[in-house]
Structure formats: structure tokens, C-alpha cells
Design a protein around this motif. Structure first.
Motif, PDB file in Angstrom:
ATOM      1  N   PHE A   1       0.834  -1.213   0.000  1.00  0.00           N
ATOM      2  CA  PHE A   1       0.000   0.000   0.000  1.00  0.00           C
ATOM      3  C   PHE A   1       0.868   1.262   0.000  1.00  0.00           C
ATOM      4  O   PHE A   1       0.576   2.233  -0.700  1.00  0.00           O
ATOM      5  CB  PHE A   1      -0.959   0.006   1.201  1.00  0.00           C
ATOM      6  N   GLU A   2       1.946   1.242   0.793  1.00  0.00           N
ATOM      7  CA  GLU A   2       2.833   2.420   0.860  1.00  0.00           C
ATOM      8  C   GLU A   2       3.421   2.742  -0.511  1.00  0.00           C
ATOM      9  O   GLU A   2       3.429   3.896  -0.934  1.00  0.00           O
ATOM     10  CB  GLU A   2       3.992   2.153   1.836  1.00  0.00           C
TER      11      GLU A   2
ATOM     12  N   HIS B   1       2.323   1.927  -3.504  1.00  0.00           N
ATOM     13  CA  HIS B   1       1.320   2.436  -4.458  1.00  0.00           C
ATOM     14  C   HIS B   1       0.880   3.853  -4.091  1.00  0.00           C
ATOM     15  O   HIS B   1       0.638   4.680  -4.965  1.00  0.00           O
ATOM     16  CB  HIS B   1       0.139   1.481  -4.550  1.00  0.00           C
ATOM     17  N   LYS B   2       0.814   4.116  -2.804  1.00  0.00           N
ATOM     18  CA  LYS B   2       0.425   5.466  -2.390  1.00  0.00           C
ATOM     19  C   LYS B   2       1.467   6.486  -2.861  1.00  0.00           C
ATOM     20  O   LYS B   2       1.127   7.529  -3.417  1.00  0.00           O
ATOM     21  CB  LYS B   2       0.282   5.513  -0.872  1.00  0.00           C
ATOM     22  N   SER B   3       2.736   6.136  -2.676  1.00  0.00           N
ATOM     23  CA  SER B   3       3.777   7.110  -3.028  1.00  0.00           C
ATOM     24  C   SER B   3       3.871   7.301  -4.540  1.00  0.00           C
ATOM     25  O   SER B   3       4.312   8.343  -5.003  1.00  0.00           O
ATOM     26  CB  SER B   3       5.125   6.714  -2.423  1.00  0.00           C
TER      27      SER B   3
ATOM     28  N   GLY C   1       1.172   6.988  -6.561  1.00  0.00           N
ATOM     29  CA  GLY C   1      -0.144   7.396  -7.079  1.00  0.00           C
ATOM     30  C   GLY C   1      -0.791   6.313  -7.928  1.00  0.00           C
ATOM     31  O   GLY C   1      -1.622   6.586  -8.790  1.00  0.00           O
TER      32      GLY C   1
ATOM     33  N   HIS D   1      -2.670   2.230  -8.108  1.00  0.00           N
ATOM     34  CA  HIS D   1      -3.749   1.573  -7.361  1.00  0.00           C
ATOM     35  C   HIS D   1      -3.317   0.236  -6.757  1.00  0.00           C
ATOM     36  O   HIS D   1      -2.929  -0.669  -7.503  1.00  0.00           O
ATOM     37  CB  HIS D   1      -4.936   1.354  -8.313  1.00  0.00           C
TER      38      HIS D   1
ATOM     39  N   TYR E   1      -7.057   0.323   2.906  1.00  0.00           N
ATOM     40  CA  TYR E   1      -7.651   0.775   1.642  1.00  0.00           C
ATOM     41  C   TYR E   1      -8.369   2.121   1.837  1.00  0.00           C
ATOM     42  O   TYR E   1      -8.253   3.021   1.028  1.00  0.00           O
ATOM     43  CB  TYR E   1      -8.631  -0.276   1.102  1.00  0.00           C
TER      44      TYR E   1
ATOM     45  N   ASP F   1      -7.756   4.323   4.096  1.00  0.00           N
ATOM     46  CA  ASP F   1      -6.832   5.402   4.456  1.00  0.00           C
ATOM     47  C   ASP F   1      -5.868   5.781   3.347  1.00  0.00           C
ATOM     48  O   ASP F   1      -5.056   6.667   3.536  1.00  0.00           O
ATOM     49  CB  ASP F   1      -5.997   4.998   5.686  1.00  0.00           C
ATOM     50  N   GLN F   2      -5.858   5.050   2.232  1.00  0.00           N
ATOM     51  CA  GLN F   2      -4.808   5.326   1.242  1.00  0.00           C
ATOM     52  C   GLN F   2      -5.067   6.633   0.489  1.00  0.00           C
ATOM     53  O   GLN F   2      -6.131   7.129   0.436  1.00  0.00           O
ATOM     54  CB  GLN F   2      -4.679   4.171   0.247  1.00  0.00           C
TER      55      GLN F   2
END
Ligand code: PEP
Ligand code: MN
Length: 449
Positions: A381-382, A384-386, A388, A390, A446, A448-449
């Protein structure tokens, strides 16, 4: 109507390429007879269903849905019973409800089920107390029992695999369309579980919220068909190519080839050689395809796989299932995701937090720590978050039974507990409570992302 692959112009282009991890069948004539029989059997799934799953996975690739893929590491013939199948399905449905409600995202549900009978192995032989025998390669090939007779590959087992898959799929279809998967049953799936487990109680609270939301919708006059049945798909590793080829047929609507042994098939970490038979096979069929990517995968490997398997860049066609290990995912995943995204491909990215986190406990049991599993998903998750991008879903090994194969979890299992109910024929699975814990934690990530 479907016809067999060989009768199709072009034939089996994968047949003459090197195929890793194939059984050493001692009796080739017996194998040929079995293949001929399998070729005459009806399809287990329809091409149109595979197309529908490809569309659903397209939504995952575009960032509009989340994939929950899970089930046994290795299904076993003697576990094809109503109880085992119902428990597994119940666990997946509960996880699906948690992710949909708490994560507020449509969940595409795919079992490692009805065909997950073949296993790649890191070693060809196994030694116990000075006796060396061929390794167990899954119920489709040989027996789990450590005897010389059981370990001889027997092609008759491929027919049993077909029939076991058919019986499983039949029950899954009955459960998912016959009322059992109705969202009004959210409590019923938990009934045997609620009192005995903290995650069961947490689930019960969520199920009450779902009930309230449904009553509200009902009072407003909304009672959609979608609540009554669930779309559920079957997947397995396409490993034994004689089996997969015998169930690969031409779809008369379109002239395309489909592997009708399951809706989605994936190619494992040990068989994804770019010049090998498995990738060639996968490139020829229209099913949605998964490929496992371990920590040694280079960005160039990923790009070449896209070239081979998804030249049209069609969202839903190709799913990359990364299995890096909790200690490597934050280092290894970013470059792959970056370069694939820059190439314009729209693959679905799924996290398998199991296969990079296996170790042997002092007791000799192969196990995984729940915290490592969770940490790999967090890393996924980290990353993909950084970037941008999915985080498209999770791919997990689980069972609906209360086994003691992985350590940790809310209802904690200790290394010393492993022997109590260690039942897997291959890798350690999350039990029902650990699976639900994971679903709650992933839903939070999910949201919080
Ligand atoms: C599996 O999914 O059980 C498996 C063998 O995985 P991998 O190919 O990622 O090692
Ligand atoms: Mn496994």
C-alpha cells in the motif's frame, strides 16, 4: 460450442518449448490415453464467464475495484467435501463483505479453488530418515504419503483432478447463486464462529451495520438483485500443461482459445521463463492471466511479460501478483510499478504476502508470521500510495478451517501450537480467524490510502 485446441489452425504452439516443473510420467501411453479422454470432456467454465472476469479485473486495473483472491496452497482430493468447500467459501464471502463495507470498494472475488491441484517444487526429491523419494507435486500428479508407490506420477490423477474440480465448482455455483450468498445471510456465515473468536465478534458488529444499511435501503424501496447472488470465480496455477492443454478449446463465437479448466489462470514464479512453454501457452489463451513476480524480477522482465501477454494493453487481461517478502517489497516494487506505468500498460497489481514470508520453525513446520504477511501488505500500500497507483488487491493462502499453520493473529497462534492442526499438503494457510483479521486490516489500509 467449443472444439479442441489441436483442431484449431496454429495448434499448440507451446508444445515444443521447454516446460519447467512438469511431472516425469513413467508411462507415456497411459498419459496419451488420459489426455485423449480429457479432450472429450465438457468445459468446466464458459468463455463468456472468463470474458466477464476480464472486465471485472479491468475495473481493478483502472482503480475502481479490489481483487480478493484466496484459497488453499494445494487443494486435496480428500478435502472435496461439502464442509470444507462451504467453510472456505464462507471465509471468502465474509472477507468480501468486510472489504466491501469497511473499504467502500467493489470486491472481485476469485477462489484458488476447483483446479488448484498441481504444485511446483524447489527440489525434485525429498529425504526423510535416509530415504529419498520424488517430491509431492500435488494431487494431480502423485500422492502426499511418503511411500515409493504414492510418489510415482500417475496420469489417472489428471482425470480425478477434472472430476474434483467439477464437483467443487458445482457446489460453489450452487452456494453463490442459490441463496446462500445472499447479503441477508451475512450473520449466517458467522454463526458457528461468533462466540469463539474475537474476529468473529468484530465481524458480527460489522454485519449488524450491513443489516441496518440494507433495512434502510429496503425501506426506501431499493432491493437490488445484486444482494441475492454473488459473482464468484475460480482460478488456479496453470502448471501441468498436458492437463491445461487438453482443456483448452476454441470458442466458436469468436474463434479464440480459452483454457476452460478455470476462469483465471496464473503462471508461477518458477515457470514464468520468457522463452518457456508456460508463457507461450498463456499468450495464446483469452482468459485473464496472472503472473507471479518475485524479488528477482527486473523491470525489463515485467515489460517483456506485458509485450508477450498483453500486447493490446487491455485492462483486465494481465494481473501482476507480486510476492517479494516483507523485507524486500519497499525496495523492489517501486521500480517495477514505475516502469510498467510509464510504458502505458494498465495491469492490475495484486499483493501475495504469503510466498515471500515462509520459514521453517524449530519444530520443522513450514510456517509464516501473521505480522510479516501484514507488513508486506502495508509495504504494498505504501509503495502504491507514493507512486499514485492503485493497490489492486490481495492474493492469499487460506482455509475456512481452524488450522494452526501460520503463527500470530488476533486469536494468537504460537510456534508451539503449530502441531495441533497442521493439515496443509503444501504451504501454511491463514485460518478463518487470521483471514478475517487480515480483511479488517486491509479494509482500513484501503480506506486510508
Ligand atoms: C503458490 O501460489 O502456491 C506458489 C507456488 O507461488 P509462487 O509461484 O509465487 O512461488
Ligand atoms: Mn503456496
Amino acid at each position: 460450442m467449443t472444439v479442441n485446441a489441436e483442431t484449431h489452425a496454429g495448434g499448440n504452439t507451446w508444445q515444443d518449448l521447454p516446460a519447467a516443473q512438469q511431472p516425469d510420467w513413467p508411462d507415456q501411453e497411459a498419459l496419451r490415453d488420459v489426455i485423449a479422454e480429457l479432450e472429450s470432456y465438457p468445459p468446466l467454465v464458459f468463455a463468456g464467464e472468463c470474458d466477464q472476469l476480464r472486465e471485472r479485473l479491468g475495473a481493478v486495473a483502472r482503480g475502481e475495484a479490489f481483487l480478493l483472491q484466496g484459497g488453499d496452497c494445494a487443494e486435496a482430493f480428500d478435502a472435496v467435501s461439502a464442509e470444507h468447500i462451504r467453510n472456505k467459501l464462507k471465509t471468502l464471502l465474509q472477507m468480501g463483505a468486510v472489504l466491501t463495507y469497511a473499504g467502500s470498494v467493489p470486491v472481485v472475488k476469485v477462489g484458488r479453488i476447483a483446479g488448484q491441484y498441481s504444485k511446483p517444487r524447489s527440489k525434485p526429491t525429498e529425504t526423510r530418515d535416509g530415504v529419498t523419494l520424488p517430491t509431492y507435486r500435488g494431487d494431480s500428479v502423485n500422492g502426499f504419503e511418503f511411500t515409493e508407490a504414492a510418489r510415482i506420477p500417475d496420469p489417472q490423477r489428471l482425470k480425478r483432478m477434472y472430476h474434483a474440480s467439477a464437483a467443487t465448482l458445482n457446489l460453489v455455483r450452487a452456494f453463490t447463486t442459490g441463496g446462500y450468498a445472499d447479503l441477508r445471510q451475512v450473520h449466517a456465515w458467522n454463526q458457528d464462529f461468533v462466540k469463539s473468536s474475537p474476529s468473529g465478534q468484530r465481524y458480527e458488529a460489522l454485519a449488524r451495520e450491513i443489516d441496518r444499511a440494507m433495512n434502510f435501503m429496503n425501506a426506501c424501496g431499493v432491493n437490488p438483485e445484486e444482494f441475492r447472488t454473488v459473482e464468484f470465480y475460480a482460478s488456479h496455477e496453470a502448471l501441468v500443461l498436458d492437463y491445461e492443454s487438453s482443456l483448452t478449446r476454441v470458442d466458436s463465437r469468436t474463434g479464440n482459445l480459452y483454457d476452460v479448466s478455470g476462469h483465471m489462470v496464473w503462471i508461477g514464479e518458477r515457470t514464468r521463463q520468457l522463452d518457456g512453454a508456460h508463457i507461450e501457452f498463456a499468450s495464446r489463451i483469452r482468459n485473464p492471466i496472472g503472473v507471479k513476480l518475485g524479488p528477482t524480477t527486473t523491470a525489463q522482465d515485467a515489460l517483456t511479460l506485458i509485450e508477450r501477454l498483453d500486447p493490446e494493453r487491455e485492462p483486465g487481461r494481465l494481473t501482476f501478483i507480486t510476492r517479494m517478502g516483507a523485507d524486500k517489497i519497499r525496495d523492489k516494487l517501486p521500480e517495477l510499478v514505475e516502469k510498467v506505468t510509464a510504458s502505458g500498460a494498465q495491469v492490475a497489481w495484486i499483493c501475495d504476502p504469503m510466498h515471500g514470508n515462509t520459514f521453517e520453525a524449530a519444530s520443522g513446520h513450514k510456517t509464516r508470521r501473521f505480522d510479516d504477511v501484514l507488513d508486506e501488505v502495508k509495504g504494498f500500500f505504501e509503495v502504491h500510495k507514493s507512486l499514485g497507483t492503485h493497490p489492486g488487491g490481495i492474493h492469499v493462502e487460506l482455509t475456512g478451517d481452524d488450522v494452526t499453520e501460520c503463527v500470530g493473529g488476533g486469536d494468537e497462534i504460537f510456534v508451539d501450537d503449530l502441531h495441533q492442526r497442521y493439515e496443509t499438503a503444501c504451504d501454511p494457510r491463514l485460518n478463518r480467524s487470521q483471514s478475517l483479521d487480515l480483511a479488517f486490516l486491509v479494509a482500513e489500509m484501503y480506506r486510508d490510502q
